[in-house]
Structures are given as C-alpha cells and as structure tokens.
Design an enzyme around this catalytic site. Structure first.
Site, PDB file in Angstrom:
ATOM      1  CE  LYS A  13       2.867   2.410  -0.632  1.00 25.14           C
ATOM      2  NZ  LYS A  13       3.203   2.009   0.751  1.00 25.14           N
ATOM      3  NE  ARG A  88       0.121  -3.431  -0.714  1.00 27.95           N
ATOM      4  CZ  ARG A  88      -0.365  -2.202  -0.547  1.00 27.95           C
ATOM      5  NH1 ARG A  88      -0.817  -1.541  -1.570  1.00 27.95           N
ATOM      6  NH2 ARG A  88      -0.377  -1.663   0.645  1.00 27.95           N
ATOM      7  NE  ARG A 127      -1.442   5.420   7.782  1.00 28.68           N
ATOM      8  CZ  ARG A 127      -0.879   4.761   6.776  1.00 28.68           C
ATOM      9  NH1 ARG A 127      -0.153   5.399   5.885  1.00 28.68           N
ATOM     10  NH2 ARG A 127      -1.020   3.450   6.682  1.00 28.68           N
ATOM     11  NE  ARG A 161      -5.239   2.182   6.069  1.00 31.14           N
ATOM     12  CZ  ARG A 161      -4.299   2.091   5.129  1.00 31.14           C
ATOM     13  NH1 ARG A 161      -3.890   3.182   4.491  1.00 31.14           N
ATOM     14  NH2 ARG A 161      -3.758   0.939   4.819  1.00 31.14           N
ATOM     15  NE  ARG A 172      -0.926  -2.186   6.225  1.00 31.08           N
ATOM     16  CZ  ARG A 172      -0.986  -0.920   6.680  1.00 31.08           C
ATOM     17  NH1 ARG A 172      -1.245  -0.686   7.945  1.00 31.08           N
ATOM     18  NH2 ARG A 172      -0.774   0.070   5.870  1.00 31.08           N
TER      19      ARG A 172
HETATM   20  P1  AMP Z   1      -2.755   0.774   1.230  1.00 31.52           P
HETATM   21  O1  AMP Z   1      -3.791   1.830   1.394  1.00 31.52           O
HETATM   22  O2  AMP Z   1      -1.989   0.912  -0.050  1.00 31.52           O
HETATM   23  O3  AMP Z   1      -1.865   0.629   2.431  1.00 31.52           O
HETATM   24  O4  AMP Z   1      -3.544  -0.625   1.093  1.00 31.52           O
HETATM   25  C1  AMP Z   1      -4.354  -1.106   2.147  1.00 31.52           C
HETATM   26  C2  AMP Z   1      -4.697  -2.562   1.924  1.00 31.52           C
HETATM   27  O5  AMP Z   1      -5.426  -2.703   0.711  1.00 31.52           O
HETATM   28  C3  AMP Z   1      -3.520  -3.511   1.776  1.00 31.52           C
HETATM   29  O6  AMP Z   1      -2.982  -3.909   3.018  1.00 31.52           O
HETATM   30  C4  AMP Z   1      -4.177  -4.665   1.026  1.00 31.52           C
HETATM   31  O7  AMP Z   1      -5.002  -5.427   1.882  1.00 31.52           O
HETATM   32  C5  AMP Z   1      -5.097  -3.935   0.067  1.00 31.52           C
HETATM   33  N1  AMP Z   1      -4.397  -3.610  -1.195  1.00 31.52           N
HETATM   34  C6  AMP Z   1      -4.097  -2.379  -1.692  1.00 31.52           C
HETATM   35  N2  AMP Z   1      -3.445  -2.469  -2.863  1.00 31.52           N
HETATM   36  C7  AMP Z   1      -3.315  -3.795  -3.117  1.00 31.52           C
HETATM   37  C8  AMP Z   1      -2.717  -4.555  -4.162  1.00 31.52           C
HETATM   38  N3  AMP Z   1      -2.082  -3.959  -5.187  1.00 31.52           N
HETATM   39  N4  AMP Z   1      -2.774  -5.906  -4.084  1.00 31.52           N
HETATM   40  C9  AMP Z   1      -3.402  -6.520  -3.082  1.00 31.52           C
HETATM   41  N5  AMP Z   1      -3.967  -5.881  -2.048  1.00 31.52           N
HETATM   42  C10 AMP Z   1      -3.933  -4.528  -2.052  1.00 31.52           C
END
Ligand code: AMP
Length: 217
Positions: A13, A88, A127, A161, A172
């Site tokens: 994404k 989400r 990654r 990460r 996740r």
């Molecule tokens: P990402 O970089 O999109 O994979 O997001 C990393 C982490 O950030 C996720 O696993 C959540 O802990 C938090 N996070 C990101 N976007 C959201 C969201 N819309 N709602 C809740 N937690 C989020």
C-alpha cells in the site's frame, strides 16, 4: 480524486500510494506514517499510539479519527487525497463518510490490493524502511538498497519496523481479517470498490491500479 487504499499489511500500500499520489497529483496520507512521525518527534499523540503499534494492534479510534481529520483539513487535501491505512475498521469508515458529508464531498473509489497470505509474510520479513521518510521502502530480496542499511533516495538509515517482526505480523493479519476486511463490504454497498492483484513488479501494479481507478469515480 478522493481515494482509499485497502489491503493486508505487506500488500505494498505504501509503495503504490507514493506512486499513485504522484501520478494523480494528490497528497498521500498514511496514518501509519503520521503515527511514526509523532513517535519520532516525541509528541503526546505518539506516546499514546506507540504501545498499540509495537504490538500490531489498532490505535484507538478517538485518537486515530481526530488525527486523520486534522490532516484532511490541511490545504493540500482540498484538491483530493489518497488515504493509505485509514479507515481500518467500520467506525472509522463511518466517521470518514460523516466528515466528507459535512464538507459536501464523497469518495471516488476504494482500491483493494489483493495478495496471498504466504507472500505477505515474505514481503514483510524482508522490508526495510528509511528513518527520514516512511515512503522510502526497500526489501532485502526484492528491492535491495545499493549500500546495505542506507536509503538510495536520501541516505537515511534503513531499519526494520518493530511491528514487522514475525509474531507481530500474525497479530496484524488477524486484526486485518477481523477489523479491516469488513470495510470492503461496507464500501461495496456504495459501489466504490475496485480490486486488483498486487502481485508482480511494482510498476505493473501501479499501471493496473491507474487503470482500475479510471473505471471509478
Ligand atoms: P501501517 O503503517 O499502515 O502498517 O500502520 C502501522 C500501525 O499504525 C498499525 O499496525 C496500527 O497500530 C497503527 N495504525 C495505522 N493506521 C491506523 C488506523 N487507521 N487505525 C488504527 N491504528 C492505525
């Protein structure tokens, strides 16, 4: 255009969003990147989010929705936006709809990136992300940096990460199936969803995505 990108962790994404946003001249808004920037800057918001993120759980909606709406209020989002990682879950999707309705706006499309689960695990394990810019993404196998541990684009330090560790990836994925997948049906009821395969070289996926988005909105 106002677009939402959905797909499991590791679907690409962030990578696709960066290219698509550039092609469409709209800002790429990633709530994950916003949280990570807050953590790096040591803000209260970052402190609230960190434990949830490290565990691979969702940050509570009260925090997330407010942060996303603040970002959408920035002038650059007036011409459109590509949301990556938000909404989400269904409460967030409803909050976004309510926000857009208050502004007299609506989404043009929801792009769903599909990728098999074993591929997801492989992609995430290798990654590596740039500390300076979360959109600079590398992979130990598929997209090696020219110098180990160093970002090709800006020279920043590459790191893994905390939530990309294998046990966190499981959590996740569970969260994705339980919380995020239902919003695809929610958006299908609004006839907004286009699904594409996220397999293959990055430029091919971008091209597929651009063609799919032309069919929406
Ligand atoms: P990402 O970089 O999109 O994979 O997001 C990393 C982490 O950030 C996720 O696993 C959540 O802990 C938090 N996070 C990101 N976007 C959201 C969201 N819309 N709602 C809740 N937690 C989020």
């Amino acid at each position: 255009m106002r677009i939402v990108l959905v797909g499991p962790p590791g679907a690409g994404k962030g990578t696709q969003a960066a290219y698509l946003a550039k092609n469409l001249s709209i800002p790429h808004i990633s709530t994950g990147d916003l949280f990570r920037a807050n953590i790096n800057q040591g803000t209260d918001l970052g402190k609230q989010a960190k434990a949830y993120m490290d565990a691979g759980e969702l940050v509570p909606d009260e925090v997330t929705i407010g942060m996303a709406e603040d970002r959408l209020e920035q002038p650059d989002a007036a011409k459109g936006f590509l949301l990556d990682g938000f909404p989400r879950n269904e409460p967030q999707a409803r909050a976004l709809d309510a926000y857009l309705e208050r502004k007299g706006l609506r989404l043009d499309g929801v792009l769903d990136l599909e990728v098999p689960e074993d591929e997801v695990v492989k992609r995430i394990a290798g990654r590596r992300i740039c500390r300076n810019d979360g959109a600079h993404v590398f992979h130990l196998e598929y997209k090696r940096p020219k110098v180990d541990g160093v970002c090709d684009e800006c020279g920043g330090e590459l790191y893994q990460r905390a939530d990309d560790a294998e046990d966190k990836v499981r959590t996740r994925l569970d969260v994705y199936h339980r919380e995020t997948e239902p919003i695809i049906d929610y958006y299908k009821q609004q006839d907004l969803v286009v699904t594409i395969s996220a397999l293959g070289p990055v430029p091919e996926v971008t091209q597929r995505a651009m063609e799919a988005l032309r069919r929406t909105g």
